[in-house]
Every structure is written in C-alpha cells, then in structure tokens.
Design a protein around this motif. Structure first.
Motif, short mmCIF file in Angstrom:
data_model
loop_
_atom_site.label_atom_id
_atom_site.label_comp_id
_atom_site.label_asym_id
_atom_site.label_seq_id
_atom_site.Cartn_x
_atom_site.Cartn_y
_atom_site.Cartn_z
N THR A 73 0.84 -1.19 0.00
CA THR A 73 0.00 0.00 0.00
C THR A 73 0.88 1.24 0.00
O THR A 73 1.83 1.34 0.78
CB THR A 73 -0.92 0.01 1.23
N TRP A 74 0.54 2.19 -0.88
CA TRP A 74 1.31 3.43 -1.04
C TRP A 74 0.31 4.60 -0.97
O TRP A 74 -0.55 4.73 -1.83
CB TRP A 74 2.03 3.42 -2.38
N VAL A 75 0.42 5.42 0.06
CA VAL A 75 -0.51 6.54 0.26
C VAL A 75 0.02 7.78 -0.46
O VAL A 75 1.19 8.16 -0.31
CB VAL A 75 -0.71 6.82 1.76
N LEU A 76 -0.86 8.43 -1.21
CA LEU A 76 -0.51 9.65 -1.94
C LEU A 76 -0.88 10.90 -1.15
O LEU A 76 -0.12 11.88 -1.13
CB LEU A 76 -1.20 9.67 -3.30
N GLU A 77 -2.05 10.89 -0.52
CA GLU A 77 -2.50 12.02 0.29
C GLU A 77 -3.33 11.49 1.45
O GLU A 77 -4.04 10.49 1.31
CB GLU A 77 -3.36 12.98 -0.54
N GLY A 95 4.90 8.59 1.76
CA GLY A 95 6.30 8.30 2.02
C GLY A 95 6.53 7.06 2.86
O GLY A 95 7.66 6.72 3.17
N THR A 96 5.45 6.36 3.22
CA THR A 96 5.57 5.14 4.01
C THR A 96 5.50 3.92 3.09
O THR A 96 4.57 3.80 2.29
CB THR A 96 4.46 5.04 5.06
N HIS A 120 -6.05 9.21 -0.30
CA HIS A 120 -5.83 8.79 -1.68
C HIS A 120 -4.65 7.83 -1.68
O HIS A 120 -3.57 8.17 -1.18
CB HIS A 120 -5.53 10.03 -2.53
N LEU A 121 -4.83 6.65 -2.23
CA LEU A 121 -3.80 5.62 -2.13
C LEU A 121 -3.77 4.73 -3.36
O LEU A 121 -4.71 4.69 -4.16
CB LEU A 121 -4.02 4.76 -0.89
N VAL A 122 -2.66 4.01 -3.51
CA VAL A 122 -2.54 2.95 -4.51
C VAL A 122 -2.23 1.66 -3.76
O VAL A 122 -1.33 1.63 -2.92
CB VAL A 122 -1.43 3.25 -5.53
N VAL A 199 2.10 6.09 -13.20
CA VAL A 199 2.33 7.49 -12.82
C VAL A 199 1.28 7.88 -11.78
O VAL A 199 0.09 7.83 -12.04
CB VAL A 199 2.23 8.42 -14.05
N THR A 200 1.74 8.28 -10.60
CA THR A 200 0.82 8.67 -9.54
C THR A 200 0.58 10.17 -9.51
O THR A 200 -0.49 10.62 -9.07
CB THR A 200 1.34 8.23 -8.17
N ARG A 201 1.56 10.96 -9.95
CA ARG A 201 1.43 12.42 -9.97
C ARG A 201 2.20 12.99 -11.15
O ARG A 201 3.24 12.47 -11.54
CB ARG A 201 2.03 13.04 -8.70
#
Length: 247
Positions: A73-77, A95-96, A120-122, A199-201
């Motif tokens: 899990t990758w958190v964007l916001e 960043g975690t 917001h996450l991936v 691409v996340t951002r």
C-alpha cells in the motif's frame, strides 16, 4: 541461435480503467477486480491488482480476509489506518512503505485515519513465491529518501536488493520502486522481462511510449533500460520489475 526479442510497450490510459464508485469510495482498477472482469486483462506478470482508491472521511474497508498474496500500500494524500487480526495496527502516510503478507490467512481493515479530508492511495497485489506460511507485516518511512529524486527500492524479494530495500516481499522475482522526480530529472527503467510503470502524480516522458500523465500506466515486455523524464511540474512514479510471469 534465434534473434533476441524486441522490447514492447503497451500504454494503458487512466480513463480506460474499470471503476467502482460508492457513497464513500472511488476506486479505479488497472486489472480485473471484484465485479469488473475482463478475461484479457486479469494481470501483468506477477502483478494481480493495481487499484487507485479515494476514501471519504470517516470511511473505509471493514474487516475482510486475504490469503496467499503480497499486498503493498502506497498513500498519496491523507492517512490510512491499518488493523489486522494478528495484532498489527498502524497509520500509513505519504512516504511510508507498507507490505502485508496474507500468507495462510489474515483479516484486516483499512480506514481513513482523518475525519476532515479524503485519503488517496494505490494498493498493489503480487503473488507470493510460495503458498501459505504465517501472515506478516512490515512498514518503514522512506519519505526523506524520496526527496533525493532517485529510484528507490520500496519492496523486494530479490537477492540483489537484500541491503537496500525498504520492506521485503515473499516473491524473489519481483521488486517495487518509487521515484519522486523534480522537473526534468531522469531515471532509468530496470532492464527486465516484465516492467509495469504507473504514474501517480504529474507528467513524464517514457522512452518508446511518449507522454504519460497521472493514472496512466505502461506495460513493458523485455524492457532494456528505457528512461523516464519528469515534466515541468515534477512527477511521482511507481515501477514494478518482474523477472517472471505466472507459471
């Protein structure tokens, strides 16, 4: 001897993803997921899910089971609260690096940890190298390292990453990288049989594919070290290197 295989790049645009919308969830799926099934798009290499989720304040996924899957899990916001029946409880922020090995079976929940804004996450699922085994969990803050603009190893089971990965994977043929790129900065895609770029951002230029925007993905077969260059506003990318596919 036969001729070496030529690299190929298949671009998948953000707007073409399958989508699940409820009162509290907006989820976009890169592969078949849940009620959305496309027999021609069930996975790429060992990557079985690449879901981009937005959870409303105070909402989330209630306790549900998993087994035999490596879940990153990758958190964007925002912030996501994880709890599972093995006793792990943690909040994941941008960043975690977080990996949950479902192993022989685990029940967990994921909820928006903040009451005033969305999270917001991936979330990405990769098949493990072997079935069963006990569930496991690992998490590490790599936010400061991301500011270098380099391609960082987020999660890996490959021997070559034993010393520089943030968290481990129970899959020796797969590795996840992340890069937070300032404008104009370039990173190289690892040469590998299968590579998935997401691409996340921002916007990037990917060699042999052209421009990719947030939510776009590229599926590279027989990758030979293509370069990625961030656009004027900078960008963030998630990249899977896979040394084999299913079977």
């Amino acid at each position: 001897m036969g001729r070496p295989l030529a690299p190929s790049v298949e671009v998948r645009r953000a707007g073409d993803r399958m989508r699940t919308r409820t009162a509290w969830l907006d989820s976009r799926h890169s592969f078949s997921y849940g009620a959305h099934y496309d027999p021609a798009n069930t996975h790429f290499g060992l990557l079985m899910a690449n879901n981009e989720d937005v959870l409303a304040p105070g909402s989330g996924f209630e306790p549900h089971p998993h087994r035999d899957m490596e879940i990153v899990t990758w958190v964007l916001e925002g912030a996501l609260r994880h709890e599972d029946d093995t006793g792990h409880c943690a909040v994941i922020r941008p960043g975690t690096a977080q990996r949950m090995s479902a192993g022989s079976g685990v029940v967990h929940s994921e909820r928006n940890a903040e009451g005033s804004r969305e999270v917001h996450l991936v979330q990405m699922w990769v098949l493990p190298g072997s079935s069963a085994g006990p569930p496991g969990y690992e998490q590490l803050d790599i936010g400061s390292a991301l500011e270098t603009g380099e391609l960082l190893v987020v999660a890996s089971g490959m021997r070559k990453h034993a010393q520089d990965r943030a968290v481990s994977l129970r899959q020796e043929h797969a590795a996840l990288y992340a890069a937070r790129l300032p404008p104009g900065v370039m990173v190289m895609v690892p040469g590998a049989p299968l590579v998935h770029v997401f691409v996340t951002r921002g916007v990037v230029q990917l060699e042999a594919a052209g421009e990719l925007s947030a939510g776009d993905a590229a599926r590279i077969t027989v990758g030979d070290g293509q370069h990625i260059v961030a656009g004027p506003g900078g960008a963030e990318v998630l990249l899977w290197e896979m040394r084999r596919g299913l079977g």
